[in-house]
Design an enzyme around this catalytic site. Structure first.
Site, PDB file in Angstrom:
ATOM      1  N   CYS A 260       6.848  -2.006  -7.358  1.00  0.00           N
ATOM      2  CA  CYS A 260       5.655  -2.720  -6.892  1.00  0.00           C
ATOM      3  C   CYS A 260       4.844  -3.243  -8.085  1.00  0.00           C
ATOM      4  O   CYS A 260       5.331  -4.061  -8.862  1.00  0.00           O
ATOM      5  CB  CYS A 260       4.834  -1.799  -6.003  1.00  0.00           C
ATOM      6  SG  CYS A 260       3.678  -2.704  -4.962  1.00  0.00           S
ATOM      7  N   HIS A 350       9.067  -0.544  -2.010  1.00  0.00           N
ATOM      8  CA  HIS A 350       8.766   0.886  -2.075  1.00  0.00           C
ATOM      9  C   HIS A 350       9.954   1.764  -1.692  1.00  0.00           C
ATOM     10  O   HIS A 350      10.103   2.129  -0.534  1.00  0.00           O
ATOM     11  CB  HIS A 350       7.568   1.203  -1.171  1.00  0.00           C
ATOM     12  CG  HIS A 350       6.281   0.725  -1.723  1.00  0.00           C
ATOM     13  ND1 HIS A 350       5.402   1.550  -2.393  1.00  0.00           N
ATOM     14  CD2 HIS A 350       5.724  -0.515  -1.735  1.00  0.00           C
ATOM     15  CE1 HIS A 350       4.345   0.852  -2.774  1.00  0.00           C
ATOM     16  NE2 HIS A 350       4.516  -0.404  -2.393  1.00  0.00           N
ATOM     17  N   GLU A 352      10.308   4.833  -2.161  1.00  0.00           N
ATOM     18  CA  GLU A 352       9.874   6.154  -1.665  1.00  0.00           C
ATOM     19  C   GLU A 352       9.633   6.086  -0.162  1.00  0.00           C
ATOM     20  O   GLU A 352       9.650   7.098   0.532  1.00  0.00           O
ATOM     21  CB  GLU A 352       8.621   6.620  -2.398  1.00  0.00           C
ATOM     22  CG  GLU A 352       7.308   6.063  -1.863  1.00  0.00           C
ATOM     23  CD  GLU A 352       7.066   4.600  -2.239  1.00  0.00           C
ATOM     24  OE1 GLU A 352       7.883   4.042  -2.997  1.00  0.00           O
ATOM     25  OE2 GLU A 352       6.073   4.021  -1.763  1.00  0.00           O
TER      26      GLU A 352
END
Ligand SMILES: Nc1ncnc2c1ncn2[C@@H]1O[C@H](COP(=O)(O)OP(=O)(O)O)[C@@H](O)[C@H]1O
Ligand SMILES: Nc1ncnc2c1ncn2[C@@H]1O[C@H](COP(=O)(O)OP(=O)(O)O)[C@@H](O)[C@H]1O
Ligand SMILES: [Mg+2]
Ligand SMILES: [Mg+2]
Lengths: 380, 1103
Positions: A260, A350, A352
């Site tokens: 990001c 992202h 995660e």
């Protein structure tokens, strides 16, 4: 919810106005209006530091159905500047729920509005681009529209905003590896989410989260096996400290992974420029293609800016050749960079994935192999 | 990866007749598949025995075979057409099972045909519950504890460990056939028995019960490059224990956190990979324990399913279409998203609205059936609605059902509701449970109590509370001002509901609402929550701010669909609506479809120029008319193609100033109102059965005496043959009036002279005001008295002569003229002796239009739509849409014979008497077509019932006295054909005296004989009987006949209940023995017919 609820109004800087009811705290708030298309994970979204100074519009009509719990927050607080929903839930129905979302918003003083045509608002932003918005509740909502509109125009814009200092941790802290420690990684907190260190820890990485103001020297002094540059809010063009840190780390050839905002930092360190997207990517259904394998992964996005890079072939940078590794299939935006002569790569989205699909989790494994590669045969 | 170059021709297998658990959603998916494959330049060969489907229209495939979907027939077609591959994943379980059988028999290998979409191993892994469990375990997920049993004994043993209640499920069967929840050993023995029979692999799965857990479904797709997307998540409002097909379901899921949802998604993706569905879609069901989030995988369907159709309509992501593209080699990222056109299909739709699906049941037609909802699917149709929130979507869905009691209502006083009783009743899931829940909550039952009783998630219960609160606000409001109205509308209240709450008229509320400018806006289903611009006009209404449906300036026609499938109104009507849309678009009109049935082709967003997914109520239709009238010219609304639903709206639409296309409401009234229609017939000098209307028992007696017994009685206010019975004397009349209906001036009863031994004839015709086009004349196999929808029929008629057809033509013309039909007319006649009685006329598309279209190779519905917008039959003949000369009444001698057979759901409703009567109970139909009646009939039986007609073995016969004479000849023939005849004493005696040797069986109630001679039922259950002929006698079902017929259903043995049926069966058996039936495509039949017509042969009957 009875018909007699505190009224509220939202106003966009271009004058578009919508009336509804207060949701969350009463008062006044300003921010950049952005819409998120995720159908699950509102608690993760609200607590994502990347949403600092932004008013989030949920395209999914029902919000708050499962309340809030202690496990899902991505940081210690709610970061959104304001919240716009259509049909807030009146009950919290989930076995893990500890509180209703409404109460949590009030507790954290987040001003929001409900009962507005969120789809119309989304279409407006899609067609006219992201812009500033103000939400006014109760007595404030009764004031003259021109007056309110003026206030919105006076509020700070996202363009040129350096927000790292607002969201980053004051003190360094360590997230220990689950099980045996295989690597230590310094994670530069530009607005990091709780799930990110967790995903690394799962892979035997001890994560040392450090303030965003850290310098390359300070990072290298910690002798990490790898460096991670986190996500975060603000205009990448305005962040200079992080770019310098990134440059130093690349020069030292320490394995580096950015996501990001961190991806934009890599881009800038490689001499690429960034630009503001019309209305950004915010959602958990974005198709990204890995240009090497041609495989498509469904990914979680939250970015209003993007890196500008030549997609067709590798290009020269101060750190050797680099290439675009991933693109978004919806609009061709660059979603990933890979250095070919330096151990560094990054993605705009992202991995995660909190909230969101886990398709991109493999990127953490690639980070691990990068560190493995560097540790033997690597030049340190 | 681009499309595979090695494929040139693909065979698509359909799903056959509409049955519970496998309805027209497979016509929708199959039709999409055929379209896609042809666009790809492949030669498409289609097999489907169901003539009512769009997919079997000749223009959708290169070779269309309306033949039984059995391994034998399909192999014959393979031999003839030599396809490179077979696509069987879009034809439901029927197609899948047939493909597997062909693989196991080595047929696929023999003919070098490849199975695409999902290979046999994958199907095996997904469908065989034993193998599937191990896969679930491999991917680290959980299944419910269970045991696979192959015998009853094993079952009994397994329960020691699993405990009661226990779920009994056969594998390889769709719609839960044969499965159920056993609460004790008796249940277990019965269900396991059924299960072992229902499962082609004769194994049942006993499973730990997790009744009450939350139930979810995921629709996934995977391509050759291992890209996987989850198209949609569906949450069942009714928790585990109610079949998803019978549950109220909601998309997207409403009560999952992201962590729970992503876990489900991860497991789903691991499973589709492990099972190996690598070019297509699948559906996976999950259960979640509301107390601790424990996730259990229930099952997967490695194919396009009912839920896939729902998911496609709910998201705008066309699963079947994309599955077909994946099957021929594309990857998801290569396929553009139809709706945005700029983004690819390799993404996961995001919804900014809520979709609710509600099931429609038909228990009123099966009084003896158990109405409790369980793991066996019992619903016959469904309605879907879209709203910007759950309350709006739910209330729209409920009114889409067209069942008055399904819509939420509020008694005058809370005291009128017995909460305790309601709580007790709602603990057993059944049709209409949600209304109980709503009333109980309104009357003060707590959410905790209701959750206790039903397991429905508190979030949904609170939404019901919200609706109740709004209702109270509406009732209490000082005046019906804008705020009150907007709030009510925002939560889905109809004008009618508001009217009831305010003691006003519906029109009064509507006028007030329009006065205040409170109108719905129309949003767009765009797959992406408005992130990208949508180019496909697929709309739904909502009381929100911004309208997205901008009327064009074209000349437009609105077509009203037929709503949820139900017995008597199903896919046949959707067929006609779709045809109208296609042909009017060709003719240059903008076509606008309104319908609320997610299973249909009409609700596919590219069937019409614009689709409004809306309930078919006056209010909802008027609002669409309003928004579409904003620009351009609205030629009018077509109400005569969707069955009774739109027809019922005709007058009120006209009163509201909406132009009706085709037959006017006044003319419709002439045909529908008995008195008025009587006048029409009188003027035309056409006879009708003597009849009268009674509003008291004495009056009924008097009329019965006057018209003479037997009489046919029915309540005047119901349609579809509801509550119709044949009554033979005063005693039965008294019984009927006491039992079946109330009788009083408000609810009079219609009494007709019942025509015994009459031949029933169904006629579909087109009338343009001057010329009559007799589309089809169908002679019923069963005598009048058995609902036209339930009886088999033949086209061209088998016993009628040219003179008869001449009379039928004249009568039909007279009625068409007298009524003032513009478009379609369906007339039912009964020929008794030499008199041609008119039973009824329906000034609309009928159930038989698709059958007629296929049997005569004429696009009747298309022609009808053109006539409705003003074209003459003559011009259509010139254009070539209709044959230049002749019609369905002049079928040339030597043309193929088509037989339509009805398919009945008795297998689902064990214990229901299978005797056919004037009340329709069939769910679907099949068609058999061949050179002569015998083979055509045999094919229809083969297609309708597993096994079809036996060609040898033992026939058990038990006849009503009045049938004995007529049955002697066909039975003699049956004996000559080598069948051993068993019979009950009386029947055996008569047969014996007529030279037909028959072994006597003991009656059921006599019990087994001294030396263990079996009773009829025992013999049947022992599998000694291969064909049963049992015509009903006496009143009430609880006689031997009932036991026999029920046993027949249990054993899946063909059971014939009329002498005419017997005669037809014997002919069929005979031709089966003579030669085995060949296969011929509709395209070939069309060529033959054209040749015969051209060749100026004589016509049927004249030679
Ligand atoms: N172990 C179980 N306990 C309780 N209900 C169950 C269980 N397994 C299945 N069911 C219910 O039975 C229904 C049908 O089961 P399913 O496996 O989906 O069969 P089908 O192939 O007919 O869809 C499910 O929708 C669910 O509601
Ligand atoms: N007078 C009659 N004599 C014999 N059979 C009749 C008579 N009237 C109706 N029937 C039978 O009842 C069936 C249903 O009656 P119909 O008037 O067609 O009602 P529906 O509106 O359900 O089609 C017919 O298909 C026919 O078989
Ligand atoms: Mg199922
Ligand atoms: Mg009829």
């Amino acid at each position: 919810m009875t018909a007699s609820r505190e009224s509220a109004v939202l106003i966009l800087e271009d004058g578009r106005i919508m009336r509804g009811e207060r949701y969350g705290a009463s008062g006044v708030t300003f921010g950049e209006a952005v819409f998120s298309t995720g159908m699950t994970g509102y608690q993760e979204t609200l607590t994502d530091p990347s949403y600092d100074r932004q008013i989030v519009i949920m395209t999914s009509p029902h919000v708050g159905n499962t309340g809030v719990n202690d496990e899902d927050p991505e940081s210690s607080r709610i970061w959104v500047a304001g919240y716009v929903v259509r049909d807030p839930s009146r009950v919290a129905s989930n076995w893990r729920s500890t509180q209703s979302l409404d109460d949590r918003l009030v507790a954290e003083g987040i001003v929001g509005i409900s009962g507005v045509d969120t789809r119309a608002l989304t279409r407006h932003l899609r067609d006219h681009g992201a812009m500033r918005m103000g939400i006014f509740t109760g007595a404030h909502a009764m004031r003259r529209v021109e007056e309110l509109c003026e206030q919105v125009r006076l509020s700070p814009a996202m363009m040129g905003a350096d927000l790292t200092s607002e969201v980053t941790t004051a003190e360094p802290y360590v997230v220990p590896a689950t099980g045996e420690r295989l690597f230590t990684v310094v994670a530069v907190d530009l607005g990091i989410k709780a799930m990110t260190p967790h995903r690394m820890a799962e892979r035997g990485i001890e994560v040392r989260v450090v303030p965003g103001s850290i310098t390359a020297q300070e990072i290298l002094a910690l002798q990490p096996d790898g460096v991670f540059f986190a996500n975060g809010p603000g205009d990448p063009a305005a962040a200079s400290a992080a770019v310098d840190a990134m440059t130093g780390v690349l020069a030292a050839r320490v394995p580096t992974f950015g996501i990001c905002f961190g991806h934009q930092m890599l881009g800038r360190a490689l001499g690429l420029s960034t630009y503001k997207l019309r209305y950004g990517h915010r959602g958990i259904n974005q198709p990204v293609q890995d240009l090497r394998t041609r495989k498509v992964e469904i990914t979680a996005h939250n970015h209003g800016f993007a890196v500008d890079a030549p997609r067709d072939q590798p290009f020269a940078t101060p750190f050797g050749r680099a290439e675009v590794s991933h693109v978004c299939l919806n609009d061709g935006v660059v979603e990933g960079l890979r250095c070919l002569d330096t151990p560094a790569f990054s993605v705009q989205y992202h991995p995660e994935a909190a909230a969101g699909p886990h398709d991109a989790a493999y990127l953490f494994d690639e980070f691990v192999s990068l560190m493995v590669g560097a540790s033997h045969g690597g030049d340190r | 990866m681009p499309r595979r170059e090695d494929l040139r021709s693909v065979m698509v297998i359909g799903s056959g007749p509409i049955v519970i658990g496998q309805a027209c959603e497979f016509d929708y998916s199959g039709t999409q598949a055929c379209r896609v494959l042809r666009e790809e330049g492949l030669r498409v060969i289609l097999v489907n025995s169901n003539p009512a489907t769009i997919m079997t229209d000749p223009e959708f495939s290169d070779a269309t075979y309306i033949e039984p979907i059995t391994p034998a027939f399909v192999e014959r077609i393979i031999e003839k057409e030599k396809p490179d591959a077979i696509l069987a994943t879009l034809g439901g379980q029927t197609a899948l099972n047939t493909a597997i059988a062909l693989h196991q028999s080595g047929a696929l290998a023999r003919h070098g045909v490849e199975l695409i979409g999902a290979d046999v191993e994958a199907i095996e892994r997904g469908e065989n519950r034993e193998i599937f469990r191990t896969i679930v375990a491999q991917v680290g997920a959980e299944s419910a504890r269970s045991a696979i049993c192959h015998t009853i004994a094993e079952c009994i043993e397994a329960v020691d460990d699993l405990g009661y209640p226990v779920v009994v499920r056969p594998s390889f069967t769709m719609g839960g056939a044969g499965s159920g929840i056993a609460y004790d050993e008796a249940d277990l023995r019965r269900m396991a028995g059924d299960g072992l029979r229902a499962s082609p692999t004769t194994e049942v799965l006993l499973e730990e019960s997790i009744i009450g857990w939350k139930e979810y479904e995921l629709e996934l797709m995977r391509d050759r490059r291992d890209n996987v997307v989850v198209v949609c998540s569906i949450e069942n409002l009714d928790p585990m224990g109610v079949h998803t097909g019978d549950s109220i379901t909601v998309a997207p899921s409403m009560t999952l956190t992201d962590r729970e949802y992503q876990r489900m998604r991860d497991v789903g993706i691991e499973i589709i990979r492990a099972v190996g569905v690598d070019t297509g879609g699948c559906n996976i069901q999950f259960a979640v324990n509301p107390a601790d989030g424990r996730l259990i995988v229930i099952e997967m369907n490695p194919r396009v399913s009912r839920s896939s159709a729902l998911a496609s309509k709910a998201t705008g992501f066309p699963i079947a279409k994309i599955a077909a593209k994946l099957a021929v080699g594309y990857t998801l990222d290569e396929i553009p998203n139809d709706i945005t056109r700029q983004t690819p299909a390799s993404f996961e739709p995001s919804l900014d609205y809520v979709v609710v699906k509600v099931p429609r049941f038909a228990f009123e037609k099966f009084p003896q059936a158990d109405p409790v909802l369980t793991t066996t699917m019992k619903s016959v149709g469904e309605a879907m609605a879209i709203g910007r929130n759950f309350t709006e979507a739910l209330q729209k869905a409920l009114r889409s059902l067209e069942k008055a009691d399904a819509v939420f209502g509020w008694p005058a006083d809370r005291a009128d509701v017995d909460c305790a009783e309601a709580l007790r009743l709602m603990s057993k899931p059944h049709d209409g449970r949600l209304s109980l829940v709503q009333r109980a909550l309104w009357a003060g039952a707590s959410m905790a109590e209701v959750f206790q009783a039903t397991g429905i998630d508190p979030w949904f219960l609170d939404q019901i509370n919200l609706i109740n609160e709004v209702a109270d606000e509406v009732r209490a409001a000082a005046s019906l001002d804008e705020d009150v109205l907007r709030r009510a509308k925002r939560h889905g209240f109809s004008d009618l509901q508001v009217a009831r709450l305010r003691g006003m008229s519906e029109s009064g509320v509507r006028a007030a609402r329009h006065g205040l400018g409170v109108r719905p806006v129309y949003k767009t289903v765009d797959t992406c929550a408005a992130e990208f611009a949508a180019l496909t006009p697929y709309h739904y209404s909502s009381y929100d701010e911004e309208n997205e449906a901008i009327a064009s300036d074209m000349t437009k026609v609105i077509i009203l669909g037929s709503g949820p499938n139900r017995i008597g109104q199903g896919i046949e009507f959707d067929y006609s609506c779709v045809h109208a849309a296609l042909t009017l678009r060709d003719a240059g009109y903008e076509t606008i479809m309104i319908n609320c049935n997610p299973e249909t082709v009409s609700t596919d967003y590219d069937t019409s120029d614009r689709l409004y997914f809306e309930p078919l109520t006056l209010e909802d239709v008027l609002e669409v008319v309003h928004v579409e009238s904003a620009a351009g010219t609205l030629l009018g609304v077509i109400v005569q193609l969707g069955g009774q639903t739109p027809l019922g709206l005709a007058q009120s639409l006209k009163d509201a100033g909406v132009p009706i296309i085709g037959t006017t409401p006044e003319s419709i009234h002439l045909a529908e109102d008995r008195g008025a229609f009587g006048q029409v017939l009188a003027q035309a000098g056409l006879p009708a059965p003597r009849h009268g209307t009674a509003s008291s028992f004495p009056q009924a007696q008097a009329i019965a005496a006057e018209v003479g017994y037997p009489v046919l009685v029915r309540p005047s206010y119901v349609l579809g043959g509801r509550g119709m019975e044949i009554v033979y004397d005063d005693g039965m009349l008294a019984d009927y009036l006491g039992r079946a209906t109330e009788i009083n001036p408000e609810h009079p009863v219609l009494i007709d002279r019942f025509l015994d031994d009459a031949i029933e004839i169904d006629v579909d015709a087109l009338y343009d005001g001057t010329e009559l086009f007799l589309a089809g004349v169908m002679e019923h196999i069963e005598e009048a008295g058995i609902h036209s929808g339930d009886s088999a029929c033949a086209l061209p008629p088998v016993t009628l002569g040219a003179a008869d057809i001449g009379r039928i033509r004249d009568s039909t013309l007279a009625i068409a003229h007298g009524v003032g039909v513009r478009g379609l007319l369906n007339v039912q006649y009964a020929m008794a002796g030499d008199v041609l009685y008119v039973l009824e006329a329906n000034p609309r598309a009928s159930r038989t239009v698709p059958f007629v279209s296929k049997a005569t190779t004429v696009p009747v519905a298309k022609a009808a739509a053109r006539v409705m917008v003003g074209q003459s039959i003559a011009s259509l003949r010139r254009e070539g849409l209709l044959p230049e000369s002749g019609d369905g009444g002049t079928m040339p001698a030597g043309c193929a014979v088509s037989v339509k057979e009805a398919v009945l759901p008795f297998g689902r409703f064990l214990g229901v008497d299978t005797v056919l009567g004037p009340e329709m109970r069939s769910t679907g139909e099949v068609m058999g077509i061949d050179d002569n009646f015998g083979i055509a009939y045999a094919k229809s039986q083969e297609a309708a019932y597993t096994g079809g007609l036996p060609t040898s073995g033992t026939a058990f016969v038990s006849l009503a006295n009045r049938d004995k004479r007529a049955a002697i000849f066909p039975l003699k023939r049956l004996a000559d054909l080598g069948f051993e005849i068993l019979a009950t004493a009386g029947t055996a005696d008569i047969l014996g005296r007529n030279g037909v040797a028959a072994r006597v069986l003991r009656k059921h109630h006599e019990g087994p004989g001294p030396n263990g001679e079996p009773t009829t039922v025992q013999a049947i259950m022992a599998g000694e009987v291969s064909l049963i002929v049992n015509t009903p006698y006496g009143v009430g079902p609880r006689l031997d006949g009932y036991e026999i017929r029920t046993a027949a259903v249990n054993m899946g043995i063909p059971s014939i209940t009329t002498v005419q049926g017997l005669a037809a069966a014997v002919q069929g058996i005979e031709s089966l023995q003579r030669a085995d039936a060949g296969v011929r495509s509709l395209q070939e039949h069309a060529r033959d017919l054209a040749a015969l017509r051209g060749g100026g042969h004589g016509t049927v009957g004249s030679s």
